[in-house]
Design a protein around this motif. Sequence first.
Motif, PDB file in Angstrom:
ATOM      1  N   GLY A  72     -60.012  37.829 -12.363  1.00  0.00           N
ATOM      2  CA  GLY A  72     -60.999  36.919 -12.936  1.00  0.00           C
ATOM      3  C   GLY A  72     -60.523  36.165 -14.163  1.00  0.00           C
ATOM      4  N   THR A  73     -59.355  36.497 -14.683  1.00  0.00           N
ATOM      5  CA  THR A  73     -58.816  35.814 -15.863  1.00  0.00           C
ATOM      6  C   THR A  73     -58.396  34.390 -15.501  1.00  0.00           C
ATOM      7  OG1 THR A  73     -57.933  37.940 -16.605  1.00  0.00           O
ATOM      8  CG2 THR A  73     -57.108  35.980 -17.708  1.00  0.00           C
ATOM      9  N   VAL A  74     -58.667  33.461 -16.396  1.00  0.00           N
ATOM     10  CA  VAL A  74     -58.305  32.068 -16.144  1.00  0.00           C
ATOM     11  C   VAL A  74     -56.786  31.878 -16.279  1.00  0.00           C
ATOM     12  CG1 VAL A  74     -58.612  31.313 -18.552  1.00  0.00           C
ATOM     13  CG2 VAL A  74     -58.894  29.665 -16.682  1.00  0.00           C
ATOM     14  N   ALA A  80     -53.879  41.878 -17.416  1.00  0.00           N
ATOM     15  CA  ALA A  80     -53.138  43.044 -16.915  1.00  0.00           C
ATOM     16  C   ALA A  80     -51.971  43.377 -17.836  1.00  0.00           C
ATOM     17  CB  ALA A  80     -52.644  42.775 -15.495  1.00  0.00           C
ATOM     18  N   LEU A  81     -51.324  42.355 -18.378  1.00  0.00           N
ATOM     19  CA  LEU A  81     -50.192  42.577 -19.278  1.00  0.00           C
ATOM     20  C   LEU A  81     -50.622  43.246 -20.577  1.00  0.00           C
ATOM     21  CD1 LEU A  81     -48.156  39.261 -18.897  1.00  0.00           C
ATOM     22  CD2 LEU A  81     -47.478  41.538 -18.138  1.00  0.00           C
ATOM     23  N   SER A  82     -51.784  42.873 -21.071  1.00  0.00           N
ATOM     24  CA  SER A  82     -52.231  43.423 -22.356  1.00  0.00           C
ATOM     25  C   SER A  82     -52.873  44.802 -22.195  1.00  0.00           C
ATOM     26  CB  SER A  82     -53.228  42.474 -23.024  1.00  0.00           C
ATOM     27  OG  SER A  82     -54.396  42.335 -22.230  1.00  0.00           O
ATOM     28  N   PRO A 100     -50.100  44.907  -8.527  1.00  0.00           N
ATOM     29  CA  PRO A 100     -49.834  43.546  -9.009  1.00  0.00           C
ATOM     30  C   PRO A 100     -51.114  42.718  -9.134  1.00  0.00           C
ATOM     31  CG  PRO A 100     -49.280  43.742  -6.687  1.00  0.00           C
ATOM     32  CD  PRO A 100     -49.649  45.124  -7.144  1.00  0.00           C
ATOM     33  N   VAL A 101     -51.133  41.812 -10.121  1.00  0.00           N
ATOM     34  CA  VAL A 101     -52.282  40.923 -10.334  1.00  0.00           C
ATOM     35  C   VAL A 101     -51.770  39.502 -10.555  1.00  0.00           C
ATOM     36  CG1 VAL A 101     -54.399  40.502 -11.621  1.00  0.00           C
ATOM     37  CG2 VAL A 101     -53.514  42.841 -11.438  1.00  0.00           C
ATOM     38  N   GLY A 102     -51.945  38.657  -9.543  1.00  0.00           N
ATOM     39  CA  GLY A 102     -51.488  37.278  -9.636  1.00  0.00           C
ATOM     40  C   GLY A 102     -52.591  36.294  -9.330  1.00  0.00           C
ATOM     41  N   THR A 103     -52.197  35.082  -8.914  1.00  0.00           N
ATOM     42  CA  THR A 103     -53.164  34.015  -8.591  1.00  0.00           C
ATOM     43  C   THR A 103     -53.102  33.639  -7.113  1.00  0.00           C
ATOM     44  OG1 THR A 103     -51.498  32.327  -9.073  1.00  0.00           O
ATOM     45  CG2 THR A 103     -52.968  32.963 -10.889  1.00  0.00           C
TER      46      THR A 103
END
Length: 507
Positions: free
Chosen positions: A104-106, A173-175, A185-188
Amino acid sequence: MRSTIILMLALLLIISGCSTSSSQMETSEKDKLTVVRLSDATKLDPHFITDISSANILYQKVYETLVVPDLDMKPQPGLAKEWEQIDDVTWEFTLREGVYFHDGTVFNADAVKATFDRLLDPKTASPQAEKLGMIDDIEIVDEYTVRFHLSAAYAPLLSILSANEGSIISPKALSENPKKLWEHPVGTGPFAFDYWKPGQEISIKKNEKYWGDKPKINQVVFKVVPEDTTRLAMIETGEAHVNDQVPITEIERIAASETLNLYRADGLGIEFLGFNVQKAPFDQLEVRKAITQAIDRKAVLKGVFQNSGMLANSPMSPKVFGYSDDVKPYDYDLENAKALLQEAGLEGLKVTITTNDRKERINVAEVVQSQLKKIGINAEVEVLEWGAYIEALNNGEHEMFVGGWGNATGDGDYNQFNVFHSSSHGGAGNHTYYNNPEVDRIIEDARKEIDDESRKNLYEQAMKLEMEDAAMIPLRYYEHLAVYHKDVEGLVISPVNYILLNEITIK
């Protein structure tokens, strides 16, 4: 009477439920693609993936890049809709708006900066960092504009940004938990990560909120099936749909089948026999030359690969920018090989050839084992599962090995810097642990050279030195093979050997 009616209604509900379930299952199976593979992924974090086999599960599926290569490896807009080279060391990228990560992150300039800052941070200890080490800083111009400031001119910047190493990761996810990215993994991308059962299968599902054209299938399962014949049988019966690791020995069976189709395409990669030049006696040039001259490469190509692909003469495929047909390895010469070993006082030498558990590579090791006997070398073949094989090479535990390098960008820098530069020892790709300061200098100069012809000349110089030093013996240039069920349509394998999923349908 009342109890009879209740019983009938209950039966109708059960029948109706079964009917609905069966219909849903049928629809679900038609929307689910099963890819069977020899080995599992090693990890799922693009900053730590060092093999194309693992990257294939995520690249342009779960993760996307600023720039995307087309089938001719020419850069096209990806998460960046346009770019401009402002000067030799400054590139500006205009990002797409309305793109979201799977959590959901932009997606915006902050996400780009967070991704590359993490990759290049020495504390991250990414084996991919050196590939993008020319990036000094990423400046956020505004929410959807970033500038890459380089330490020096770097001609193939777009090509490396289009590779797996350039995958953009969710800043959330990185923070929150970057270590979790190894397994989640979390991508677009057009597919979102679903689950991973290590040693068994990995599932990804259609991203319904994807910014671009959505895939035509809902789910893809990458299933680990170590046995070659079992994978093929699963495709033949329709239990699975695609196998992108096809034994060459099965080509005739595939051609004779009514349910199987074979996909063939020239690739960018090279298969080779390598030495760990830091281990005795392979630290002696004369020993490496002797073994190089004892290997009949044409016999390997014909006997093991059935002439699939092309005989390799250099570390770089003809389809890669920087290739030169003036680069050649030492000629096959058994008598000279014997003489070199005698001079070195190493007759009766015992060596170990390490390979992964792919059938063709085991066969290569066994053929080399047989050929080395002719010059008095006793070779033992060590076969490792893929993950253990990569770990052994990354840690420098091997002596000789059957290896390969699948160029992921179409540019010579990806071969030269990763496979031969001294800063790439181990996980970055230099599994021969080769170290030649002159070659390092030439590779570094080529990275900065803007003129194409000058770059090609530099790569030719580097490759001639590499072949003289005999750190590796080129065997063949890849031909990618995949087998798929007749009901599968729209399958495309990229020159890098990535399965492209968005246009696939199942009849």
